[in-house]
Each structure stands twice: as structure tokens, then as C-alpha cells.
Design a protein around this motif. Sequence first.
Motif, PDB file in Angstrom:
ATOM      1  N   ALA A 561       0.825  -1.206   0.000  1.00 24.98           N
ATOM      2  CA  ALA A 561       0.000   0.000   0.000  1.00 24.98           C
ATOM      3  C   ALA A 561       0.859   1.255   0.000  1.00 24.98           C
ATOM      4  N   VAL A 562       1.950   1.240   0.740  1.00 31.27           N
ATOM      5  CA  VAL A 562       2.873   2.379   0.755  1.00 31.27           C
ATOM      6  C   VAL A 562       3.495   2.578  -0.621  1.00 31.27           C
ATOM      7  N   CYS A 563       3.843   1.486  -1.268  1.00 31.14           N
ATOM      8  CA  CYS A 563       4.409   1.547  -2.617  1.00 31.14           C
ATOM      9  C   CYS A 563       3.434   2.216  -3.587  1.00 31.14           C
ATOM     10  N   PHE A 564       2.195   1.767  -3.576  1.00 33.72           N
ATOM     11  CA  PHE A 564       1.193   2.328  -4.479  1.00 33.72           C
ATOM     12  C   PHE A 564       0.900   3.787  -4.141  1.00 33.72           C
ATOM     13  N   GLY A 565       0.933   4.116  -2.847  1.00 32.17           N
ATOM     14  CA  GLY A 565       0.742   5.502  -2.451  1.00 32.17           C
ATOM     15  C   GLY A 565       1.845   6.399  -2.982  1.00 32.17           C
ATOM     16  N   ALA A 566       3.092   5.910  -2.923  1.00 34.62           N
ATOM     17  CA  ALA A 566       4.222   6.683  -3.441  1.00 34.62           C
ATOM     18  C   ALA A 566       4.106   6.887  -4.948  1.00 34.62           C
ATOM     19  N   LEU A 567       3.695   5.848  -5.662  1.00 31.23           N
ATOM     20  CA  LEU A 567       3.518   5.968  -7.119  1.00 31.23           C
ATOM     21  C   LEU A 567       2.475   7.025  -7.452  1.00 31.23           C
ATOM     22  N   SER A 568       1.372   7.015  -6.713  1.00 36.57           N
ATOM     23  CA  SER A 568       0.313   7.998  -6.958  1.00 36.57           C
ATOM     24  C   SER A 568       0.804   9.411  -6.681  1.00 36.57           C
ATOM     25  N   LEU A 569       1.510   9.595  -5.576  1.00 36.97           N
ATOM     26  CA  LEU A 569       1.986  10.926  -5.206  1.00 36.97           C
ATOM     27  C   LEU A 569       2.994  11.478  -6.207  1.00 36.97           C
ATOM     28  N   VAL A 570       3.895  10.624  -6.671  1.00 34.07           N
ATOM     29  CA  VAL A 570       5.003  11.092  -7.512  1.00 34.07           C
ATOM     30  C   VAL A 570       4.596  11.235  -8.971  1.00 34.07           C
ATOM     31  N   PHE A 571       3.901  10.254  -9.505  1.00 37.46           N
ATOM     32  CA  PHE A 571       3.718  10.199 -10.962  1.00 37.46           C
ATOM     33  C   PHE A 571       2.349  10.676 -11.452  1.00 37.46           C
ATOM     34  N   GLY A 578      10.761  17.867 -12.088  1.00 33.69           N
ATOM     35  CA  GLY A 578      12.126  18.391 -12.168  1.00 33.69           C
ATOM     36  C   GLY A 578      13.120  17.537 -11.417  1.00 33.69           C
ATOM     37  N   LEU A 579      12.685  16.977 -10.299  1.00 31.10           N
ATOM     38  CA  LEU A 579      13.570  16.163  -9.471  1.00 31.10           C
ATOM     39  C   LEU A 579      13.989  14.880 -10.171  1.00 31.10           C
ATOM     40  N   LEU A 580      13.031  14.227 -10.855  1.00 31.24           N
ATOM     41  CA  LEU A 580      13.298  12.934 -11.503  1.00 31.24           C
ATOM     42  C   LEU A 580      13.382  13.035 -13.021  1.00 31.24           C
ATOM     43  N   ASP A 581      13.270  14.240 -13.567  1.00 32.58           N
ATOM     44  CA  ASP A 581      13.418  14.476 -15.010  1.00 32.58           C
ATOM     45  C   ASP A 581      12.417  13.648 -15.814  1.00 32.58           C
ATOM     46  N   PHE A 582      11.140  13.944 -15.619  1.00 32.11           N
ATOM     47  CA  PHE A 582      10.100  13.284 -16.412  1.00 32.11           C
ATOM     48  C   PHE A 582       8.912  14.231 -16.535  1.00 32.11           C
ATOM     49  N   THR A 583       8.035  13.926 -17.455  1.00 32.09           N
ATOM     50  CA  THR A 583       6.783  14.664 -17.606  1.00 32.09           C
ATOM     51  C   THR A 583       5.657  13.780 -17.101  1.00 32.09           C
ATOM     52  N   SER A 584       4.919  14.256 -16.128  1.00 31.99           N
ATOM     53  CA  SER A 584       3.891  13.439 -15.502  1.00 31.99           C
ATOM     54  C   SER A 584       2.792  13.095 -16.491  1.00 31.99           C
ATOM     55  N   PRO A 585       2.493  11.806 -16.663  1.00 33.47           N
ATOM     56  CA  PRO A 585       1.380  11.408 -17.540  1.00 33.47           C
ATOM     57  C   PRO A 585       0.039  11.437 -16.822  1.00 33.47           C
ATOM     58  N   GLY A 586       0.072  11.616 -15.484  1.00 31.04           N
ATOM     59  CA  GLY A 586      -1.172  11.613 -14.720  1.00 31.04           C
ATOM     60  C   GLY A 586      -1.653  10.226 -14.350  1.00 31.04           C
ATOM     61  N   PHE A 587      -0.841   9.205 -14.596  1.00 29.91           N
ATOM     62  CA  PHE A 587      -1.217   7.827 -14.273  1.00 29.91           C
ATOM     63  C   PHE A 587       0.040   6.982 -14.138  1.00 29.91           C
ATOM     64  N   PHE A 654      17.264   3.052 -10.698  1.00 32.33           N
ATOM     65  CA  PHE A 654      16.286   2.907 -11.771  1.00 32.33           C
ATOM     66  C   PHE A 654      15.375   4.134 -11.864  1.00 32.33           C
ATOM     67  N   ALA A 655      15.256   4.870 -10.766  1.00 38.72           N
ATOM     68  CA  ALA A 655      14.451   6.093 -10.805  1.00 38.72           C
ATOM     69  C   ALA A 655      15.142   7.193 -11.602  1.00 38.72           C
ATOM     70  N   THR A 656      16.431   7.031 -11.885  1.00 43.95           N
ATOM     71  CA  THR A 656      17.167   8.046 -12.653  1.00 43.95           C
ATOM     72  C   THR A 656      17.220   7.717 -14.143  1.00 43.95           C
ATOM     73  N   LYS A 663      11.467   4.331 -14.073  1.00 41.87           N
ATOM     74  CA  LYS A 663      11.369   5.304 -12.986  1.00 41.87           C
ATOM     75  C   LYS A 663      10.300   4.893 -11.988  1.00 41.87           C
ATOM     76  N   GLN A 664       9.138   4.513 -12.482  1.00 41.48           N
ATOM     77  CA  GLN A 664       8.050   4.119 -11.596  1.00 41.48           C
ATOM     78  C   GLN A 664       8.417   2.875 -10.807  1.00 41.48           C
ATOM     79  N   MET A 665       9.067   1.930 -11.469  1.00 41.26           N
ATOM     80  CA  MET A 665       9.505   0.725 -10.782  1.00 41.26           C
ATOM     81  C   MET A 665      10.507   1.067  -9.682  1.00 41.26           C
ATOM     82  N   GLY A 666      11.481   1.910 -10.006  1.00 45.50           N
ATOM     83  CA  GLY A 666      12.513   2.259  -9.037  1.00 45.50           C
ATOM     84  C   GLY A 666      11.970   3.020  -7.846  1.00 45.50           C
ATOM     85  N   VAL A 667      11.122   4.040  -8.094  1.00 41.79           N
ATOM     86  CA  VAL A 667      10.565   4.833  -7.001  1.00 41.79           C
ATOM     87  C   VAL A 667       9.686   3.972  -6.103  1.00 41.79           C
ATOM     88  N   GLY A 668       8.799   3.182  -6.702  1.00 41.70           N
ATOM     89  CA  GLY A 668       7.903   2.349  -5.904  1.00 41.70           C
ATOM     90  C   GLY A 668       8.652   1.377  -5.017  1.00 41.70           C
TER      91      GLY A 668
END
Length: 716
Positions: A561-571, A578-587, A654-656, A663-668
Motif C-alpha cells: 500500500a505504501v508503494c502504491f501511495g508513493a507511485l500515486s503521489l510522484v507520478f 524536475g527532481l526525476l526528469d520526467f513529464t507526468s502522464p497523470g497515471f 532505476f528512478a534516474t 522510474k516508476q519501478m525504481g521509485v515504488g
Amino acid sequence: MSRGSVTVRAARWSATHPWRAIGLWLILVAVAVGLSVMVPKQTTKAADTWVGQSGQAAELIQQAGLDGKPSETVLVTDPDGPLNRTEATTALTQLKQKLTALDSVAGVGEPVWAENGKAALLPIELKGSADDAADNVEKLVAATADVQQNNQGLSIQQTGGASLDAGIWKQVGSDLAKAEKLSLPITFALMLLVFGALIAAGIPVLLAFSAVGAALGFYAPLSYLFPDGGSVANVVLLIGMAVGVDYSLFYLKREREERRRGHSTVDAVEIAAATSGHSVVVSGLAVIVSMAGLYVAQDPVFSSMATATIVVVAVAVLGSLTVLPALLAKLGHRVDRPRVPLVWRLNRRIGPGGISRRLVAPVLRFPKVALLLSAVAVVALAVPALGLKTDPGGLNTLPDSIPEVKTMQQLQANFPSEGMAYDVVAKADGKAPVEALATLQREAVASKQFVVPPGQAVRTAGDTAVLTLVSVLPDTSEDAKVALNQLRDTLVPQAFDTMPGATWAVGGETASGVDYGANQRDKLPYVIAFVLGLTLLMMLFTFRSPAIAIVTTLLNLASVAVCFGALSLVFQHTWAEGLLDFTSPGFVISWIPLFLFVILIGLSMDYHVFVLGRIREAVQDGLAPAEAVRRGITESAGVVTSAAAVMVSVFALFATLGMIEMKQMGVGLAVAVLVDATLVRIVMLPAILVLLGRKAWWPNKLPVATAEPERELVAV
């Protein structure tokens, strides 16, 4: 764990025959490397990933022989403004001459000029299948690059299915090379901090890296049964380095601990095998069982990931039980040489479990408060998971660093007919339903939501016909679903109202992505049930305690649940772009939650089994439950924290990387493992076990509780 167990016998033989064990390991790795060179790795085909209605459409098209020839497009623009038609015509003529001369090219069409006057495209039809196009696309790219060199004032770029895939795989290869380059020195530096000695730090890294190499080699022949979906190398590196280092770390830490207590090297190895070796086997089986859950998804990409991960975990376990004891026996006390003076003195001053003893003390003193506060923190981190959105990746989720992606975006901006395409295939008894598709074409164009590619007409063969429609909406996952639903729910059914006996399906590459994402969401509950059910049974069998099995399952779910929460917050938001150098797709990419769930359950079990094993040892020694928890946590927290630090560092790499999936795999994984190894396992777990007391181990018969005996550690 009995000293006559398989793990102990393997360790004893390896310790008493070190050169044989080391030689056999080197032969194993050499054979694996030879397999990777001699056996070509198989990859998935397009038909392997057909699912849903788009899969039915693709099958109907293939059966009728209406497969479109693979094609590429060269886009010509002027980076400084409107396109000079004369200069562009010269470049297009050169392109046509060069491309027509290539054996892999079936034909080059006439140039098409954009209505806005800013671009021109040259359509190219290739010979053979899509797989043939993938093999030959580099020749086309080279020819396009030559023309670009001769026309510096213009931008001449190639894109298409084959070149776009080639660009993506080039990015993936670059990402993988970057991860390999950084993971080894970072992992070695962490091990150096843990052990304070060069040899001790190098052994886990060396064994983990050799396990990764061997696993990739052994996977090569297995790829004929489970073809590589494209992510095998990334996943093997990700998981192999994590578990390989962890297993060696568990074993090596315990062996050093027993030597400090005065045992000989061989005795220390046997004790480590009977305790940590057993935990390694159970942990490895837990990861293997979890990864086997991916087979339930019945997806070739997941099956390849599961197979490769199972292989790397099995190899890592084998290395920890054989060659590691051999190395420890051969090196003896020299494993702690050469020492890094400052780090070595700091570790000796802190002492075994020095930090963890201070951290766990208030938890054991106030278990209810500790459990309440930690549970509130976990819930707060997990709440964003309730708003988690998943969608298949598309053009908008690919990094702009891939030139073919930028070219495709420019192509679609200048030529709306090159956007998201949908194939409507229909089959009727007697003759192809051409009239119904013609009606569909008129209604779709009249809706102003679709256009027909220039020169495209309804294609027929026997009783089957195909119509291609292109959405005018931007190429995003949400717009893809809107256009697809409009076709499937409204336009196509209306066109076939008068032909009840006809069979139709809406497919195409865009529809395939939508159907694939929906298929993963549908399979997720079955995967969850399979993994949780088997891991619960495994814990029940290992510890003979229903309470331990249930607590383990609940804590694992908390980490997920914490993993999924982090994915939702970040991506799903823009604050971290700017921190992770990506454009948020909203999902979140649709396959990521399912994959991370399986991985996290396995990795959480990795050190959870080790911690519980140390606590059970203390309980079996006759300590009261609270004292057993204190000693078990104190003696294992350092290893767990070190193991988690390795995992977090590897996952954070992997988040870099460039691909947003990585990125999503690494952050989660990084966030989940960090929280799991600290808040969950060092606060929530001991608090729960203290509150449960002796009930936690029911129905095991426990010895009468006594005071904890003094366990003097003898300096090396």
C-alpha cells in the motif's frame, strides 16, 4: 534448524573442500556464459500479446491475409520556419533514390505535403513481416541520415513502427548500461561501510554479479519456452543484485558473529548454515513463489520476467549455500582484511546491534503507542493509493530523448491522418461486409472525430474486410480510450445493425494498448490471491504459527500500500518532474502495480524471514517473548538495515533512468523497501509480537521462559 540439514551438509562439504566448491561454481558460471553466447535468446512476437477484442481483430486480419505491410515515414521540416518547397523537393528526390535502392524496401510513395505548409512526408513500404522490418530498419535510418548530411538546412528524420521500436530499445540498452555501471560501486561502498574490510565487502558484490551473469545465460535456452518480452535483463539486474547481496550478507554477518564468539571457522560456517542458511532458503523460496504469481496473469512478458527472476534467485541461493562457505573457510580470519581503519573502528565502537538496541527499546517499552503511531504513519503514506490511476503507456509516456519519439510527435502534429489508428475488421457469411464498413466510414468522418488515411479504402479478402480510421484526438491514453469506446460502443454497432450475422472487432496498435492495460487490471485480483495464499501457507509451514502467518501477510500488504501511495503521489502529479526528469502522464503504467506487488511480497519476505528466524532462536533458547523480540531485533536489525540499504540504492538508480516504466519501478520499490525495513519491520513487527506474547507462537511448545544468558562476543 538441525545441524544435519541439507544447508549444513552443503556448507560443511564446501568448507572442507573449498577449492572443489569454488571450481564448480566457476564452471557453473562459465557454462552459463557459454549458453548466452551459443544460444540465441528468443523474443516475443506481436501475436504473443494479443488480448481482448484487439486480439480477435488481429487474428481475423491475419487469417484473411490482410496484414498491412510494415511501413516507415520520413518527415521533412524546416527548423527555422515554413518549409521551402524547392529545397524539400530536392531532399525528397534524394531520399526516394536512396531508399528505392535498398533490398528491404518494397516501394516508396509520392511525397505528401502538409496543409499548413510546414512539413512533407515520404511514405515507405517495407518487404516481409514486422519482424523483418525490425531487422532491416537500421539500413533505412542510415540512408535517411546520409540525406540529412547533404541538406543541412532541413530537418530530415525517420519514424515508424520499426524505427520507433529500435529507438526505444536503444534507450533501454543505455539505461541498463548506466544501471550496471553505477550499481556495482554503490553496492560495494555500502558493503564497505557494513563490514569495514575490503574482502568482506567484495564477496557479496562478486557473488551477486556472478549470479546475475549466470542467470542471464541459463535463461537463454528457457527463452524458447518463455520468450523475452524486453525487460528480462533489467529485471534480472534489479532483483539479482538485491537478493544476491542480501543472501551473502545474511550468511557472512552470522559467520563473523559466531567467530567473534570463539568458534572455529568451520564451526562458524556450520552455525551460519543452520541459521542464516535456512533463512536464505526460505527467503529464496518466498521470492520464487511470489514471482510464480506472474504466471497467473497469462502474459508472455510477465512469464519471461517470472522465469528469469526465479532463475537468478535460485542461482543466488545456490551460491550462498556452496561457494560462499568455501570462500569463508578458505579465507578464515583474512576475510576481515584489509581493514578500512576509520570505518572498522567506528563499527567496533558501535558494536553489534548498538543502534538498533536504542531504536527498539522504546518500542518494547511502549508497544501499543509504537504500533499506533507507526500504523498511522503507514496509513498516511498509503492513502494516496486510493486514487491510483493506471493506463497503458503510449507516445506521451516515452522520453523525448528518443529522436524517433519527437519525430512521431511532429508527424502527428502536421498530419492528423498519422495519429492514433484503429482497424475495424468485419466478417460475414458469403461476402465481405463492404457496404457496412462504407457506412461506418461516412458516419465516422461526419462525426469529425475520425479521418481516413489518404489513399486508404476498405481492404477485402474473401468474406473479410478491414477499414482503418484515425482519431483526430491527441495521442494520449485517455483520448485513446475515448476514441475506442466511441467506435466499439456507438459507431460500429450502428453500422452493423442491419447485419446481425456479421462478426466484427475493433483493433489496431492503439486498441491493443488499451486492451492490454484492461487485461492486467482484470488479472490483478487473481495474482494477489495466488501470491498471498501461497506465502501465507509457506509462513505457516515454516514457523508452525497461524498468528505469524497472518501478521506477515498484513505487514506485506502494508508495504504494498505504501508503494502504491508513493507511485500515486510522484507520478500522478507534477511536483517531482524536475527532481526525476520526467513529464507526468497523470497515471501509472498499467503493468507496474501488478509487477511491483509480486516483487514487493517476495522482497519483504526476504529479510522478514531472517528477523523472525532470529526471534524464534531466542524463544527456543527459553527467553521471555519480550526479551526474545529484543534480542532477535537487535541481532538482525543491522543486517536488515544493510540489506535494505543495498536494495534502496539499486532501486533508486532505476528512478534516474530515461524510461518512465523504470522510474516508476525504481521509485515504488525504493520507497516501499525503505519503509518496510524501518517502520514496518523494526517498529510494527516487534510491537505486535510483544503484544501477542507467547500467543504469537501457538501451537508451538515453548520452553519455560528464563532470563537472557550472557553472550560474550570474543574479539577477532
